[in-house]
Design a protein around this motif. Sequence first.
Motif, mmCIF file in Angstrom:
data_model
loop_
_atom_site.group_PDB
_atom_site.id
_atom_site.type_symbol
_atom_site.label_atom_id
_atom_site.label_comp_id
_atom_site.label_asym_id
_atom_site.label_seq_id
_atom_site.Cartn_x
_atom_site.Cartn_y
_atom_site.Cartn_z
ATOM 1 N N LEU A 63 -3.301 7.742 -1.581
ATOM 2 C CA LEU A 63 -3.195 7.293 -0.186
ATOM 3 C C LEU A 63 -3.612 5.836 -0.025
ATOM 4 C CD1 LEU A 63 -4.484 10.303 1.952
ATOM 5 C CD2 LEU A 63 -2.236 9.219 2.074
ATOM 6 N N LYS A 64 -4.627 5.441 -0.754
ATOM 7 C CA LYS A 64 -5.150 4.075 -0.621
ATOM 8 C C LYS A 64 -4.176 3.036 -1.162
ATOM 9 C CE LYS A 64 -9.231 1.277 -1.710
ATOM 10 N NZ LYS A 64 -10.581 1.270 -2.341
ATOM 11 N N PHE A 65 -3.566 3.332 -2.309
ATOM 12 C CA PHE A 65 -2.759 2.321 -2.992
ATOM 13 C C PHE A 65 -1.256 2.583 -2.938
ATOM 14 C CE2 PHE A 65 -6.933 2.157 -5.128
ATOM 15 C CZ PHE A 65 -7.260 0.831 -4.878
ATOM 16 N N GLY A 66 -0.838 3.725 -2.410
ATOM 17 C CA GLY A 66 0.597 4.014 -2.357
ATOM 18 C C GLY A 66 1.230 4.013 -3.731
ATOM 19 N N MET A 67 0.575 4.643 -4.689
ATOM 20 C CA MET A 67 1.022 4.601 -6.085
ATOM 21 C C MET A 67 2.287 5.423 -6.282
ATOM 22 S SD MET A 67 -2.784 5.112 -7.696
ATOM 23 C CE MET A 67 -2.351 4.778 -9.406
ATOM 24 N N GLY A 68 2.921 5.227 -7.433
ATOM 25 C CA GLY A 68 4.115 5.993 -7.762
ATOM 26 C C GLY A 68 5.218 5.786 -6.741
ATOM 27 N N LEU A 69 5.825 6.885 -6.311
ATOM 28 C CA LEU A 69 6.843 6.791 -5.263
ATOM 29 C C LEU A 69 6.230 6.515 -3.896
ATOM 30 C CD1 LEU A 69 9.539 9.572 -5.854
ATOM 31 C CD2 LEU A 69 9.750 7.109 -6.202
ATOM 32 N N GLY A 70 4.951 6.785 -3.753
ATOM 33 C CA GLY A 70 4.302 6.589 -2.456
ATOM 34 C C GLY A 70 4.698 7.637 -1.429
ATOM 35 N N VAL A 71 4.974 8.850 -1.889
ATOM 36 C CA VAL A 71 5.400 9.913 -0.964
ATOM 37 C C VAL A 71 4.306 10.232 0.045
ATOM 38 C CG1 VAL A 71 6.115 12.331 -0.796
ATOM 39 C CG2 VAL A 71 6.970 10.900 -2.660
ATOM 40 N N GLY A 72 3.083 10.452 -0.444
ATOM 41 C CA GLY A 72 1.981 10.777 0.462
ATOM 42 C C GLY A 72 1.675 9.650 1.424
ATOM 43 N N LYS A 73 1.663 8.418 0.921
ATOM 44 C CA LYS A 73 1.400 7.253 1.774
ATOM 45 C C LYS A 73 2.466 7.122 2.847
ATOM 46 C CE LYS A 73 -0.762 3.251 2.559
ATOM 47 N NZ LYS A 73 -2.177 3.191 2.977
ATOM 48 N N THR A 74 3.712 7.391 2.496
ATOM 49 C CA THR A 74 4.812 7.294 3.458
ATOM 50 C C THR A 74 4.689 8.366 4.531
ATOM 51 O OG1 THR A 74 6.271 6.378 1.771
ATOM 52 C CG2 THR A 74 7.316 7.337 3.714
ATOM 53 N N LEU A 75 4.361 9.599 4.133
ATOM 54 C CA LEU A 75 4.176 10.664 5.121
ATOM 55 C C LEU A 75 3.029 10.338 6.068
ATOM 56 C CD1 LEU A 75 4.611 13.796 2.809
ATOM 57 C CD2 LEU A 75 6.193 13.030 4.592
ATOM 58 N N GLU A 76 1.955 9.785 5.526
ATOM 59 C CA GLU A 76 0.817 9.387 6.354
ATOM 60 C C GLU A 76 1.225 8.304 7.357
ATOM 61 O OE1 GLU A 76 -3.146 8.787 7.750
ATOM 62 O OE2 GLU A 76 -2.250 10.443 6.621
ATOM 63 N N ARG A 77 2.012 7.337 6.891
ATOM 64 C CA ARG A 77 2.472 6.262 7.768
ATOM 65 C C ARG A 77 3.382 6.798 8.868
ATOM 66 N NH1 ARG A 77 5.344 3.555 4.341
ATOM 67 N NH2 ARG A 77 3.531 2.528 3.410
#
Length: 439
Positions: free
Chosen positions: A216-230
Amino acid sequence: MTYTVKDVLNAQVAPALGCTEPVAIALCAAAARSLIPGEDFDSAEVWLDPNVYKNGLAVTIPGTGGLSGLDMAAALGAYGGDPSLRLEVLRTIDEKVVEKARAALKQDRIKVNLLKDKRGLFVRCEVSGNGHRAEAIIEGLHDNISFMALDGELVESPLVRPRTAEGKSPVSAMELWLKSLTLNDLIALTDQLNDEDVAFLREGVDVNMRLAEQGLKFGMGLGVGKTLERLARQGLMRRDMLLAARILTSSAADARMAGASLPAMSSAGSGNHGLTAILPIWAVKDYVDNVDERQVLEAIALSHMITAYVKAHTGRLSAICGCSVAAGAGATAGVTYLLGGDARHIAGAIKNLMEDLAGVICDGAKAGCALKLSTAAGNAVQAALFSLQGVNVHHTDGIIGLSPEDTMRNVGTLATDGMVETDRTILDIMLSKRFSDVQ
């Protein structure tokens, strides 16, 4: 022979640094290398079953700055792996080890062979050097070193796990026992949990949450979790228990598949299974009133039991995504338990989940697994909610059986018998694609 919940947790749940297929290769190479005297070796050769080959082909290896590859995993294990650390064998590698591994690959000193017709998890490694030839074999379970030899002579080593009196490996003996259980038996195992078990289960949560926080902090990989959070923050998706489960689980997968140097608490031999078995339940707890941590950890224990039960039927690796059908089944059972469901509701949730996700294929470990874990986590919560509301797939539908046990056995038959050719085709596609990329 019967086992306790502690036995199952000890055998099926363990920290793993990196995807467990490259880790198994590194562990086997490290075990063989440990028998060769001196500081260097001449060459290493590895033989792999198709599923280990498939899953280790493209995933990033932790601590390497983004490197991947079956040969790289073997070289890293041989040069710097500590076999006593089992699934954390790569914890000891550093930049010097990575450079030595790179050099060995450039000099063509590491060879990898595909055993096309081999069934079941299997890794064999031979390391030659200083006038000696050492061999190690891993089979059945990712860290189950079953054989070590030096110059053709069997070596007794604490790294080799002893077999039972009947000649079975500890893993196969436990899996036979698991297959004999009913859903009620699996639920009853949670009554055996003591304070030590509860502390271990909480450690698993903490380990996997660190990966989720990293993703979540770095949006690593595909950034799926970070994108859902956004998307949730932008109001484009509603933050509910389904989305919360998807965010946590996919964020952890993003970090892990990108090679984060953090372990995952694995379940049934897979780190991604561990993420799926634990994190959806941990996410759902925030939406449940009057639930204490002990109940949450009991739900997670049940999730591990169900995951191990399904994997006993499907095998450790197959053409079916185990995060979907095994850890997904575990997660939906745990969520249903946490939401106050009884055995009947848990059975319905497992059937719902299987009907929904049994067709998800495994095409190797890679960044895209975060998408599959997101789906598995969200659908595990949905399957639980549906069952609690009386929505249950009927046994006349497709592969769904009269009982949850029948359903899980049917999925096992599908994985072990029905999708053998599918598995070969998936690997053929992956190999032809990689060959084309090289061209």
